[in-house]
Design a protein around this motif. Structure first.
Motif, mmCIF file in Angstrom:
data_model
loop_
_atom_site.group_PDB
_atom_site.id
_atom_site.type_symbol
_atom_site.label_atom_id
_atom_site.label_comp_id
_atom_site.label_asym_id
_atom_site.label_seq_id
_atom_site.Cartn_x
_atom_site.Cartn_y
_atom_site.Cartn_z
ATOM 1 N N GLU A 45 2.522 1.695 -3.476
ATOM 2 C CA GLU A 45 1.596 2.179 -4.494
ATOM 3 C C GLU A 45 1.240 3.647 -4.278
ATOM 4 O O GLU A 45 1.127 4.417 -5.230
ATOM 5 N N GLU A 46 1.092 4.056 -3.018
ATOM 6 C CA GLU A 46 0.772 5.458 -2.725
ATOM 7 C C GLU A 46 1.915 6.374 -3.146
ATOM 8 O O GLU A 46 1.689 7.433 -3.734
ATOM 9 N N ASP A 47 3.164 5.972 -2.847
ATOM 10 C CA ASP A 47 4.312 6.813 -3.203
ATOM 11 C C ASP A 47 4.510 6.871 -4.710
ATOM 12 O O ASP A 47 4.834 7.922 -5.268
ATOM 13 N N GLN B 82 0.834 -1.198 0.000
ATOM 14 C CA GLN B 82 0.000 0.000 0.000
ATOM 15 C C GLN B 82 0.873 1.254 0.000
ATOM 16 O O GLN B 82 0.633 2.197 -0.757
ATOM 17 N N ARG C 181 2.188 6.500 -6.933
ATOM 18 C CA ARG C 181 1.077 7.290 -7.476
ATOM 19 C C ARG C 181 1.318 8.786 -7.298
ATOM 20 O O ARG C 181 0.945 9.597 -8.155
ATOM 21 N N ASP C 182 1.952 9.161 -6.193
ATOM 22 C CA ASP C 182 2.177 10.585 -5.900
ATOM 23 C C ASP C 182 3.428 11.137 -6.574
ATOM 24 O O ASP C 182 3.702 12.338 -6.467
#
Length: 741
Positions: A114-116, A111, A118-119
């Protein structure tokens, strides 16, 4: 479940813990202490997160949970500390397993990855296809990329996304991806990265043996209450004591058939490898009270730092078997042993240059330049331990630029003899003279040892009783192993001395260095000095200290230098290609001032702004000793304690550390200020005087000044602030510095 337990800490967990607030860090310390005593205590609310009986969570405090892998009944691996809400929401996104290539335990928060990713910023020029698509899942797995991450890896389209993934990925995965992105072929990465850490048939690899896998992982066993506390309180600075990357581990434990070299940029762990290598060599020694291992470097401050680090790593037992001394002190010891009555006064290169100038004036000699003669004497005659006029006629003068005819060499040799006589009459000597004499003495000593061994061999191994009972009884090689840190700064005479101090053979000489950090004018080819490292050279490329942002700007400082300007200590060239970091932080801050006085006030303001860390974790670096004194006085005026570094190191470890760029070689700080980076100071204005008269020296001096700034900038781990007054140094142009307010 009652009774004591083994608790291990996974590599990246300590960095995660160190980023938490102080209260939570203290709670983690209490947790590890109490959990080891009784993992089944009700206060931990130990809860199984998967039905495989492997992943558990335990209460650290009201808001945080420890994530642990159960390796065996009473053997636990702490892999992360997270907020309880995140654990509750994303427990199914936690991936773990044993890497089938490296045999190490890997843990990934999918998680967070994927967040990093995506950002990460959108690429300005979108790639035609994902960056790693051409390799495919199978080849990435063969290189040891963590399998849960492969689907994400195959979708990456920008360098920012690669760095974002590498931040959370197992370190081996990050190193493989960064190498591929830097243009290395699949075959090269497999040979240079994966093969170093891959399990082999001899390892008897069992894919279900988690305890053995923990031994192959970057994990440390918490054996006492102080272990974890020291790791997390040092906020990453103590990690070198316990965590050794598998690539580094292989270099430390490898059997070498002769001299070996490890190169790499700042923060890649060269000194860590050297220290662990020393401990490894000592551990293999039999019982005794001698010091058969030499650990040496060029700088006195560095030698003191190496001594402190080795004590922390191996304790008094290890340090007692190691001779830790800087190389000029070692040379002095050799010379004094041969000439105990020597009372000459030691002078540095700048004082020697003044003597050269006076000699030329007094003799009316105007055909030669004092600087050229001084360099020729230092680099060629003393540097290569040239003993006679006839030897000087044939010696190689690589890198000297100006060619000399036989007649000109005769003139230079005559002047050098007169200069040596001048120093002798004045009772003076230079460090380079001492190194050259020490080299000759050790070469002669080695010749006697070899001659005696030859005579023994000719007698069928029988010793000569008369020799063994006389002065020859103490004629032995001084060391069994030699380890050299910051190898790029040693002169040819130093290397000749060291070569003669240890018998040629397996594991005789181990050196680490980076010619991009050469700040002294010593250029050598080791092969010509009897130190053959061909086939035994390795290169580290991943920085464990400096953030990507600091590293990027520091590397830009080096961009205008030609790649050929940096040698590999053996006749080839070296480069910073593939030099990367997976750490992130703020970009270095650039600050312009109208005057030095205004800069001093700005330094005070910056130090005050960094009030959240100990003063001893902050350093101020300047071009000159006078500027260092100015900084000390201005900080004191505002009630800020500081300590100025001298040639002998820090008088005391108190307050902000201040010093010239040379003083910080080999050191590191959480936050760093480099002030006075102005044109005329960095590089010094006198350098450009060589542009017409000696272009090669001009280029070499610019290279040295550039390397000095590169070294200073890469001492910083988390934050770097650069100040200048008036016109900024030309080296700052690639960073966008200008003289506009």
């Amino acid at each position: 479940m009652t009774g004591g337990a083994t608790l291990r800490l996974l590599d990246k967990a300590d960095k995660e813990i160190a980023a938490l607030d102080r209260t939570t860090v203290e709670a983690v310390y209490r947790f590890q202490r109490d959990f080891r005593k009784n993992p089944g205590a009700g206060v931990f609310h130990l809860r199984e997160l998967r039905d495989d009986g492997r992943l558990f969570s335990a209460r650290v405090d009201q808001d945080h949970r420890a994530l642990l892998l159960r390796l065996a009944a009473d053997d636990w691996l702490l892999v992360s500390v997270q907020h309880r809400d995140r654990v509750k929401q994303h427990a199914d996104r936690l991936a773990y397993g044993i890497n089938q290539v490296t045999g190490a335990i890997e843990y990934v928060d999918l998680q967070a990855v994927e967040e990093d990713v995506r950002d990460a910023p959108e690429p300005q020029l979108p790639a035609e296809e994902p960056l790693f698509a051409r390799y495919g899942a199978e080849r990435l797995a063969e290189l040891g990329v963590a399998e849960p991450l492969i689907p994400i890896v195959l979708k990456l389209t920008s360098d920012d996304e690669v760095r974002a993934l590498a931040k959370y990925a197992p370190r081996h995965t990050g190193e493989v991806l960064l190498r591929l992105r830097d243009g290395y072929s699949y075959e090269d990465v497999k040979e240079q990265v994966t093969a170093l850490v891959a399990v082999t048939k001899e390892d008897e690899f069992d894919a279900d043996d988690w305890q053995s896998a923990a031994g192959r992982s970057q994990a440390v066993v918490i054996t006492d209450d102080e272990s974890l506390q020291s790791i997390i309180e040092e906020r990453d600075f103590g990690r070198w004591k316990v965590f050794l990357h598998p690539t580094q581990e292989k270099l430390v434990r490898r059997e070498y058939s002769g001299p070996a070299r490890v190169s790499g940029g700042p923060g890649t762990g060269k000194t860590i490898v050297a220290l662990h290598r020393v401990k490894h060599l000592v551990d293999r020694l039999g019982p005794g009270h001698t010091k058969p291992v030499l650990l040496t470097t060029f700088n006195k401050n560095l030698a003191a730092d190496l001594r402190a680090r080795l004590l922390a790593l191996g304790g008094p037992e290890t340090a007692a078997r190691v001779d830790i001394v800087h190389v000029d002190q070692l040379a002095t010891r050799v010379v004094r042993e041969a000439d105990p009555g020597n009372a000459k006064r030691r002078i540095d290169d700048s004082q020697a240059l003044r003597e050269w100038r006076q000699l030329l004036v007094e003799s009316g000699e105007n055909r030669w330049d004092a600087e050229f003669l001084s360099d020729e004497w230092n680099q060629v005659i003393l540097g290569q331990a040239v003993r006679s006029r006839s030897d000087y006629f044939v010696v190689r003068r690589a890198g000297r630029g100006r060619t000399l005819s036989r007649a000109e060499r005769a003139q230079v040799w005559q002047l050098a003899e007169r200069f040596t006589q001048r120093l002798e009459l004045k009772g003076l000597e230079t460090h380079r003279q001492v190194a050259e004499r020490a080299a000759r003495l050790e070469i002669d000593r080695k010749a006697k040892i070899d001659r005696r061994q030859q005579q023994t061999d000719e007698r069928g191994g029988l010793a000569n009783v008369h020799v063994e009972s006389g002065s020859g009884a103490f004629l032995r090689y001084r060391y069994r192993h030699v380890v050299v840190d910051e190898a790029q700064d040693l002169s040819a005479a130093h290397w000749k001395m060291l070569r003669a101090m240890v018998p040629a053979g397996p594991n005789d000489i181990f050196l680490v260095g980076d010619t991009h950090q050469r700040i002294y004018d010593n250029q050598v080819t080791l092969g010509s000095l009897g130190i053959n490292i061909r086939g035994r050279s390795s290169r580290l490329t991943l920085s464990y200290r400096t953030t990507w942002e600091i590293l990027r700007d520091a590397t830009k400082v080096m961009e205008e230098a030609a790649e050929a300007d940096y040698d590999d200590l053996d006749g080839g060239t070296d480069s910073l290609k593939g030099y990367r970091s997976v750490l992130h932080g703020r970009r270095p801050a650039l600050h312009r001032a109208d005057s030095w006085d205004e800069t001093l006030d700005a330094i005070v303001d910056q130090v005050k702004a960094w009030h959240d860390i100990p003063r001893e974790s902050v350093a101020v670096c300047v071009p000159t000793n006078d500027m260092a004194s100015d900084v000390e006085q201005r900080l004191a005026r505002h009630g800020i304690t500081s300590t100025v570094m001298t040639r002998d190191g820090l008088p005391r470890n108190e307050g902000v550390h201040i010093g010239t760029m040379y003083r910080f070689k080999g050191l590191e700080y959480q936050r760093m200020i480099i002030a006075g980076v102005s044109e005329g100071l960095v590089p010094r204005s006198a350098v450009d005087a060589w542009q017409r008269t000696d272009p090669l020296r001009h280029r070499r001096e610019l290279q040295r000044a550039r390397s000095l700034l590169f070294v200073a900038a890469t001492r910083a781990r988390d934050a770097l602030a650069i100040f200048w007054h008036g016109e900024p140094s030309r080296f700052l142009t690639p960073l966008g510095a200008s003289n506009r307010a």
